[in-house]
Design a protein around this motif. Sequence first.
Motif, PDB file in Angstrom:
ATOM      1  N   TYR A 191      -8.833 -11.678   2.991  1.00 16.04           N
ATOM      2  CA  TYR A 191      -9.684 -10.762   2.225  1.00 16.04           C
ATOM      3  C   TYR A 191      -9.545  -9.325   2.741  1.00 16.04           C
ATOM      4  CZ  TYR A 191     -13.922  -8.679   0.244  1.00 16.04           C
ATOM      5  OH  TYR A 191     -14.800  -7.862  -0.417  1.00 16.04           O
ATOM      6  N   ASP A 192      -9.583  -9.151   4.051  1.00 14.72           N
ATOM      7  CA  ASP A 192      -9.474  -7.808   4.622  1.00 14.72           C
ATOM      8  C   ASP A 192      -8.143  -7.159   4.277  1.00 14.72           C
ATOM      9  OD1 ASP A 192     -11.986  -7.886   5.722  1.00 14.72           O
ATOM     10  OD2 ASP A 192     -11.309  -8.542   7.709  1.00 14.72           O
ATOM     11  N   LYS A 193      -7.066  -7.932   4.298  1.00 12.98           N
ATOM     12  CA  LYS A 193      -5.739  -7.374   4.004  1.00 12.98           C
ATOM     13  C   LYS A 193      -5.576  -7.051   2.523  1.00 12.98           C
ATOM     14  CE  LYS A 193      -3.400  -9.718   7.849  1.00 12.98           C
ATOM     15  NZ  LYS A 193      -2.357 -10.700   8.242  1.00 12.98           N
ATOM     16  N   VAL A 194      -6.031  -7.954   1.660  1.00 13.28           N
ATOM     17  CA  VAL A 194      -5.857  -7.754   0.218  1.00 13.28           C
ATOM     18  C   VAL A 194      -6.763  -6.650  -0.313  1.00 13.28           C
ATOM     19  CG1 VAL A 194      -6.134  -8.834  -2.048  1.00 13.28           C
ATOM     20  CG2 VAL A 194      -5.080 -10.113  -0.181  1.00 13.28           C
ATOM     21  N   MET A 195      -8.022  -6.655   0.112  1.00 10.96           N
ATOM     22  CA  MET A 195      -8.988  -5.708  -0.420  1.00 10.96           C
ATOM     23  C   MET A 195      -8.837  -4.305   0.156  1.00 10.96           C
ATOM     24  SD  MET A 195     -10.592  -7.250  -2.732  1.00 10.96           S
ATOM     25  CE  MET A 195     -11.845  -6.012  -3.034  1.00 10.96           C
ATOM     26  N   ALA A 196      -7.942  -4.134   1.119  1.00  7.55           N
ATOM     27  CA  ALA A 196      -7.713  -2.804   1.680  1.00  7.55           C
ATOM     28  C   ALA A 196      -7.155  -1.848   0.623  1.00  7.55           C
ATOM     29  CB  ALA A 196      -6.760  -2.893   2.864  1.00  7.55           C
ATOM     30  N   SER A 197      -6.482  -2.399  -0.403  1.00  2.26           N
ATOM     31  CA  SER A 197      -5.874  -1.558  -1.435  1.00  2.26           C
ATOM     32  C   SER A 197      -6.443  -1.820  -2.832  1.00  2.26           C
ATOM     33  CB  SER A 197      -4.357  -1.791  -1.460  1.00  2.26           C
ATOM     34  OG  SER A 197      -4.056  -3.160  -1.678  1.00  2.26           O
ATOM     35  N   ILE A 198      -7.565  -2.551  -2.931  1.00  5.59           N
ATOM     36  CA  ILE A 198      -8.151  -2.887  -4.229  1.00  5.59           C
ATOM     37  C   ILE A 198      -9.590  -2.408  -4.282  1.00  5.59           C
ATOM     38  CG2 ILE A 198      -8.830  -4.771  -5.773  1.00  5.59           C
ATOM     39  CD1 ILE A 198      -6.509  -6.379  -4.787  1.00  5.59           C
ATOM     40  N   ASP A 199      -9.960  -1.809  -5.396  1.00 10.59           N
ATOM     41  CA  ASP A 199     -11.333  -1.366  -5.610  1.00 10.59           C
ATOM     42  C   ASP A 199     -12.253  -2.589  -5.739  1.00 10.59           C
ATOM     43  OD1 ASP A 199     -13.706  -0.283  -6.408  1.00 10.59           O
ATOM     44  OD2 ASP A 199     -12.878   0.913  -8.057  1.00 10.59           O
ATOM     45  N   PRO A 200     -13.360  -2.640  -4.988  1.00 11.88           N
ATOM     46  CA  PRO A 200     -14.267  -3.798  -5.061  1.00 11.88           C
ATOM     47  C   PRO A 200     -14.828  -4.064  -6.449  1.00 11.88           C
ATOM     48  CG  PRO A 200     -14.764  -2.463  -3.132  1.00 11.88           C
ATOM     49  CD  PRO A 200     -13.771  -1.684  -3.946  1.00 11.88           C
TER      50      PRO A 200
END
Length: 298
Positions: free
Chosen positions: A247-256
Amino acid sequence: MGGRAFFNSIREGFRGIIRHPLVTIASITTIMLMLIIMGAFYLFSTNARTMVTKLSQRPPIEIYMKLQCSEEERQIVTQQLSANPNIIEYNMASPQENYEEFKSNLGTSSSILDDFDYNMYLPYTFSIRLSDPSLADQVCAEIATYTGVSRVAQESKVMQFLTKTSKIVNITTAVSFVILFVIALFIISNMVRISVYSRASEIEIMKFVGATNNYIRLPYVTEGAIVGLFSAVASWALTVIAYHSVYDKVMASIDPTSFYAFVTTRSIMWHELVILVVMGLIIGAVGSDISVRRYIRV
């Protein structure tokens, strides 16, 4: 079975775990691996269903007001949309906002609209978000009767696709859980059979002195439930740690707020714990019971 015999059987179940450590470790490892697979699939299916739900809740439905509609008519439509239980969100765009959007879509050719009188030719519009895409036809028919509404546009094929996709994801999740559960039940029942073999003479002696089938079976069921509980907690911890890292790696570049945003670890971890614990207890207890029943029939 009396109360004293019942608690004695449960105590024997705890002793059985310590008495046969290799079988216990093998059973915990086996159930834990199956529960890790189930836990990982649950995390994947939850994110897939959440993404599909977000997409299906924002279908291509646009409400076009009549040209030169009055402020009162727009307020009435706004109130009716707010009161509709099937609509969870709506946004109104003015003729100027629609005009600006048209120009931005034209890119370098937007200059052809420089002298366009948008107040004369463009209406106010509403885009709506539904709680269930299968209700689109019903909602659109109702909105078309609102005062000041000129027409309601929707892409029916897109709506049908979103509804079908949502159903497929839910059915796939249910079927996969059943298949994994049956496989895990089969594996643990065979693992417990090894333990039963090692205690065959003990079971025969207990039956010879008059022990009931339930009295003989309960320690094994208890032992299986405890093993299932340990396996569930261990598999939950491993899957949550792994998911949080992903989650931390993927969401680093995606708007929540994006459709493709993952479900947060905090909002999903406790649901997964309940599911894995319940599944672990059932698999351990039922799997043990299935194996023991074959060897205590009189």
